[in-house]
Design an enzyme around this catalytic site. Structure first.
Site, PDB file in Angstrom:
ATOM      1  N   LYS A   2       0.838  -1.213   0.000  1.00 32.20           N
ATOM      2  CA  LYS A   2       0.000   0.000   0.000  1.00 32.20           C
ATOM      3  C   LYS A   2       0.865   1.252   0.000  1.00 32.20           C
ATOM      4  O   LYS A   2       0.577   2.203  -0.738  1.00 32.20           O
ATOM      5  CB  LYS A   2      -0.901  -0.023   1.241  1.00 32.20           C
ATOM      6  CG  LYS A   2      -1.414   1.331   1.699  1.00 32.20           C
ATOM      7  CD  LYS A   2      -2.186   1.182   2.992  1.00 32.20           C
ATOM      8  CE  LYS A   2      -2.444   2.472   3.725  1.00 32.20           C
ATOM      9  NZ  LYS A   2      -1.292   3.100   4.379  1.00 32.20           N
ATOM     10  N   ASN A   3       1.924   1.261   0.808  1.00 31.04           N
ATOM     11  CA  ASN A   3       2.703   2.488   0.973  1.00 31.04           C
ATOM     12  C   ASN A   3       3.730   2.718  -0.140  1.00 31.04           C
ATOM     13  O   ASN A   3       4.483   3.679  -0.092  1.00 31.04           O
ATOM     14  CB  ASN A   3       3.341   2.533   2.359  1.00 31.04           C
ATOM     15  CG  ASN A   3       2.273   2.735   3.434  1.00 31.04           C
ATOM     16  OD1 ASN A   3       1.131   3.086   3.110  1.00 31.04           O
ATOM     17  ND2 ASN A   3       2.622   2.508   4.687  1.00 31.04           N
ATOM     18  N   ARG A  20      -3.522  10.711   3.163  1.00 33.95           N
ATOM     19  CA  ARG A  20      -2.391  11.646   3.237  1.00 33.95           C
ATOM     20  C   ARG A  20      -1.657  11.756   1.902  1.00 33.95           C
ATOM     21  O   ARG A  20      -0.773  12.580   1.734  1.00 33.95           O
ATOM     22  CB  ARG A  20      -1.403  11.199   4.316  1.00 33.95           C
ATOM     23  CG  ARG A  20      -1.969  11.284   5.706  1.00 33.95           C
ATOM     24  CD  ARG A  20      -0.949  10.953   6.745  1.00 33.95           C
ATOM     25  NE  ARG A  20       0.110  11.940   6.823  1.00 33.95           N
ATOM     26  CZ  ARG A  20      -0.009  13.149   7.341  1.00 33.95           C
ATOM     27  NH1 ARG A  20      -1.157  13.541   7.826  1.00 33.95           N
ATOM     28  NH2 ARG A  20       1.011  13.972   7.383  1.00 33.95           N
ATOM     29  N   CYS A  28      -4.571   8.150   9.054  1.00 30.97           N
ATOM     30  CA  CYS A  28      -4.904   7.626  10.380  1.00 30.97           C
ATOM     31  C   CYS A  28      -4.665   8.649  11.470  1.00 30.97           C
ATOM     32  O   CYS A  28      -3.723   9.445  11.398  1.00 30.97           O
ATOM     33  CB  CYS A  28      -4.074   6.378  10.641  1.00 30.97           C
ATOM     34  SG  CYS A  28      -4.703   4.986   9.729  1.00 30.97           S
ATOM     35  N   ASP A  61       4.368   0.335  12.121  1.00 31.51           N
ATOM     36  CA  ASP A  61       3.116  -0.301  11.697  1.00 31.51           C
ATOM     37  C   ASP A  61       3.058  -1.794  12.046  1.00 31.51           C
ATOM     38  O   ASP A  61       2.021  -2.416  11.891  1.00 31.51           O
ATOM     39  CB  ASP A  61       2.935  -0.126  10.180  1.00 31.51           C
ATOM     40  CG  ASP A  61       2.951   1.341   9.803  1.00 31.51           C
ATOM     41  OD1 ASP A  61       1.986   2.037  10.087  1.00 31.51           O
ATOM     42  OD2 ASP A  61       3.970   1.797   9.258  1.00 31.51           O
ATOM     43  N   VAL A  63       8.381   6.471  16.623  1.00 32.64           N
ATOM     44  CA  VAL A  63       8.063   7.133  15.342  1.00 32.64           C
ATOM     45  C   VAL A  63       6.869   8.079  15.494  1.00 32.64           C
ATOM     46  O   VAL A  63       6.896   9.211  15.024  1.00 32.64           O
ATOM     47  CB  VAL A  63       7.805   6.089  14.230  1.00 32.64           C
ATOM     48  CG1 VAL A  63       7.474   6.780  12.910  1.00 32.64           C
ATOM     49  CG2 VAL A  63       9.028   5.184  14.062  1.00 32.64           C
TER      50      VAL A  63
HETATM   51  C1  EPZ Z   1       4.284   6.763   6.185  1.00 29.64           C
HETATM   52  O1  EPZ Z   1       3.601   7.873   6.759  1.00 29.64           O
HETATM   53  C2  EPZ Z   1       3.264   5.655   6.110  1.00 29.64           C
HETATM   54  N1  EPZ Z   1       2.129   6.127   5.333  1.00 29.64           N
HETATM   55  C3  EPZ Z   1       2.809   5.255   7.500  1.00 29.64           C
HETATM   56  O2  EPZ Z   1       1.938   4.154   7.398  1.00 29.64           O
HETATM   57  C4  EPZ Z   1       4.040   4.837   8.308  1.00 29.64           C
HETATM   58  O3  EPZ Z   1       3.645   4.572   9.626  1.00 29.64           O
HETATM   59  C5  EPZ Z   1       5.081   5.957   8.307  1.00 29.64           C
HETATM   60  O4  EPZ Z   1       5.396   6.336   6.945  1.00 29.64           O
HETATM   61  C6  EPZ Z   1       6.374   5.545   9.006  1.00 29.64           C
HETATM   62  O5  EPZ Z   1       6.911   4.397   8.387  1.00 29.64           O
HETATM   63  C7  EPZ Z   1       2.203   6.095   4.009  1.00 29.64           C
HETATM   64  O6  EPZ Z   1       3.195   5.705   3.403  1.00 29.64           O
HETATM   65  C8  EPZ Z   1       0.976   6.528   3.285  1.00 29.64           C
HETATM   66  P1  EPZ Z   1       6.555  10.024   8.238  1.00 29.64           P
HETATM   67  P2  EPZ Z   1       4.244   9.327   6.713  1.00 29.64           P
HETATM   68  O7  EPZ Z   1       6.542  11.290   7.496  1.00 29.64           O
HETATM   69  O8  EPZ Z   1       5.048   9.446   5.476  1.00 29.64           O
HETATM   70  C9  EPZ Z   1       6.964  13.336  11.656  1.00 29.64           C
HETATM   71  C10 EPZ Z   1      -0.104   3.027   7.617  1.00 29.64           C
HETATM   72  O9  EPZ Z   1      -0.881   2.614   8.510  1.00 29.64           O
HETATM   73  N2  EPZ Z   1       6.840  14.357  10.611  1.00 29.64           N
HETATM   74  O10 EPZ Z   1       7.701   9.102   8.064  1.00 29.64           O
HETATM   75  O11 EPZ Z   1       3.155  10.297   6.961  1.00 29.64           O
HETATM   76  C11 EPZ Z   1       5.642  12.598  11.892  1.00 29.64           C
HETATM   77  O12 EPZ Z   1       4.775  13.320  12.694  1.00 29.64           O
HETATM   78  C12 EPZ Z   1       0.558   4.372   7.772  1.00 29.64           C
HETATM   79  O13 EPZ Z   1       0.091   2.414   6.565  1.00 29.64           O
HETATM   80  C13 EPZ Z   1       6.933  15.691  10.946  1.00 29.64           C
HETATM   81  O14 EPZ Z   1       7.161  16.043  12.112  1.00 29.64           O
HETATM   82  O15 EPZ Z   1       5.186   9.226   7.978  1.00 29.64           O
HETATM   83  C14 EPZ Z   1       6.118  11.305  12.498  1.00 29.64           C
HETATM   84  O16 EPZ Z   1       6.333  11.467  13.865  1.00 29.64           O
HETATM   85  C15 EPZ Z   1       0.328   4.990   9.091  1.00 29.64           C
HETATM   86  N3  EPZ Z   1       6.780  16.632   9.957  1.00 29.64           N
HETATM   87  C16 EPZ Z   1       7.459  11.062  11.800  1.00 29.64           C
HETATM   88  O17 EPZ Z   1       7.860  12.333  11.244  1.00 29.64           O
HETATM   89  C17 EPZ Z   1       6.548  16.290   8.668  1.00 29.64           C
HETATM   90  O18 EPZ Z   1       6.404  17.192   7.815  1.00 29.64           O
HETATM   91  C18 EPZ Z   1       7.420  10.040  10.709  1.00 29.64           C
HETATM   92  O19 EPZ Z   1       6.391  10.346   9.789  1.00 29.64           O
HETATM   93  C19 EPZ Z   1       6.442  14.925   8.338  1.00 29.64           C
HETATM   94  C20 EPZ Z   1       6.599  13.968   9.323  1.00 29.64           C
END
Ligand code: EPZ
Length: 451
Positions: free
Chosen positions: A24-25, A98, A122, A324, A346
């Protein structure tokens, strides 16, 4: 809400085979990348999940023709007529995913402007997009956050830049990749995420004509090119779904072969699964077993009998233990003897679902401290991001409301492991990320029904 409920009769070990498709991701990002090509792209093994529907809808609004190919799971994207869409039309998708944030770079390249609706996804914490906006501005985009959504333009084009992410965010890394590939000049991204889904996206972009180098120490260098073509690609398998079924096998004392699952991207999970006491066999090289061809292997997971072991683990960016994977595995940890510790590093608020497990008889306490490992950025910031799970606990049936995708699947596993009949409300949310999960549950002998 009433027809969005599943009655789950627990206590039966799940047994059998199911298949996972493209991750999915990765799939959703690969779909966004089709906007950058000037010829059609073909993507195989696309799961029928809600996120794919949302991205398909958004692509179609922007003039991309999306059709089903000859293969089951094949999608074909023709970007010949990319065009602007009205904010009203785009806003129909507000709050649904997202992924729209990743349309910024490709739309700026193709149209010179972009409109991004309010994001969904989510509810697992605030999930800010500050890294994305900062990066886009460094490329030269003008980003206006207005009440109806985010408006972007790039009057002077997009230009390569040097960036360093404050945290190796998956989405922000993808944002940079999808923008830098056609920006003028060279982009250097430091502290990038290097999840397998990101490497697979880089493979896709390379097929399209991009020049991207992944250096050691989370540095990615991208040389902008003037044009990209379409791609043909089979995505990596969904390692989150595979791990979810593995945890279901363990929690229900069953045995599940996840066809299509890949070992390399799941190594960290497999080590933990083994430490907990689960058994697995990699079956992808197997030839000639009855009814299974060499291509149809995967990983067979099972509970070997006896007691499971408590473990201490910490979620982290790749190659760490994925956030996840955490929720499904915690259900299995409620069945392990002793105290398990889970430190979520995370997301700051990804342990709320443990209340539901406690209502079923689990003993899980959550703490603000960074337990069991190295201090993380959430320590002393008042977030309950560590859990101690005391087991084994006999789980009993309960009425549960699904809060988010992964926690939702863990509720389902808990209900399947528990004695009695649970009602799980909000199950449609699971369709966002798990293809045909009800059919798969039936294949595994689960006793579930829509009441
Ligand atoms: C991706 O989300 C995945 N979603 C998530 O899967 C997954 O949990 C996550 O990566 C970590 O592996 C998709 O790919 C659609 P991040 P993403 O940016 O890209 C912080 C699922 O259930 N952050 O790596 O949104 C954030 O708050 C989902 O399949 C900022 O602070 O995750 C978090 O604490 C849930 N500012 C951390 O970084 C930003 O601008 C990691 O988030 C961006 C992120």
């Amino acid at each position: 809400m009433t027809d969005d409920v599943l009655a789950v009769h627990g206590g039966t070990p799940l047994q059998g085979q199911i298949r996972v498709r493209g991750a999915k991701n990765l799939v959703s990002k690969a779909m966004v990348a089709t906007l950058l090509g000037d010829t059609p792209s073909r993507l195989f093994d696309v799961p029928r999940i809600r996120d794919v529907e949302v991205v398909t809808g958004l692509l179609e609004l922007h003039g991309v023709k999306v059709t089903r190919g000859d293969d089951d799971g094949e999608l074909v994207f023709d970007p010949a007529n990319v065009e602007s869409a009205s904010t009203d039309e785009i806003n129909v998708h507000a709050g649904s995913s997202r992924i729209p944030i990743l349309f910024c770079g490709p739309l700026l390249h193709r149209l010179g402007h972009a409109f991004i609706p309010d994001l969904g996804g989510c509810h697992i914490g605030p999930r800010p997009i500050d890294f994305h906006i900062q990066a886009l501005r460094q490329f030269g985009a003008i980003v206006d956050k207005l009440p109806d959504g985010m408006h972007l333009t790039a009057p002077n084009g997009l230009h390569g830049t040097k960036l360093e992410l404050p945290y190796p965010s998956v989405g922000a890394t993808e944002q940079v990749l999808l923008t830098a590939v056609m920006a003028e000049g060279v982009t250097e991204l430091r502290n990038a995420a290097v999840e397998p889904e990101i490497i697979d996206l880089i493979c896709i972009l390379q097929k399209m004509g991009a020049i991207i180098t992944v250096h050691t120490d989370r540095v990615i260098e991208i040389h902008g090119v003037k044009r990209l073509r379409g791609y043909t690609h089979k995505p990596i398998p969904d390692r989150i779904e595979a791990a979810s079924w593995a945890a279901a096998a363990l929690a229900t004392r069953g045995e599940i072969e996840v066809l299509g699952a890949g070992q390399a991207d799941m190594m960290t999970f497999l080590n933990v699964f083994r430490s907990v006491g689960g058994e697995f066999e990699i079956t992808d090289a197997r030839v000639g077993r009855e009814g299974v061809s060499a291509q149809e292997g995967g990983i067979r997971f099972w509970h070997p009998g006896g007691e499971l072991n408590a473990v201490a683990l910490e979620t982290d960016v790749h190659p760490g233990f994925m956030t996840d994977w955490q929720q499904p595995l915690v259900v299995a940890l409620t069945q392990a003897r002793g105290l398990s510790i889970v430190h979520e590093t995370v997301y700051e608020q990804r342990l709320g679902y443990t209340d539901a497990l406690n209502s079923m008889g689990a003993t899980i306490q959550v703490y603000r401290d960074c337990l069991g490992g190295t201090p993380c950025r959430f320590g002393r910031r008042n977030f309950k991001h560590s859990a101690v799970i005391a087991g084994p606990s006999k789980l009993h049936a309960a009425d549960l409301v699904i809060p988010d995708l992964r926690a939702g699947f863990s509720h389902l596993i808990a209900a399947l492991a528990a004695e009695g009949t649970s009602r799980v409300y909000g199950v449609d949310l699971i369709n966002r990320g798990y293809e045909d999960f009800e059919t798969k549950l039936a294949q595994l002998g689960a006793r579930v029904e829509r009441p």
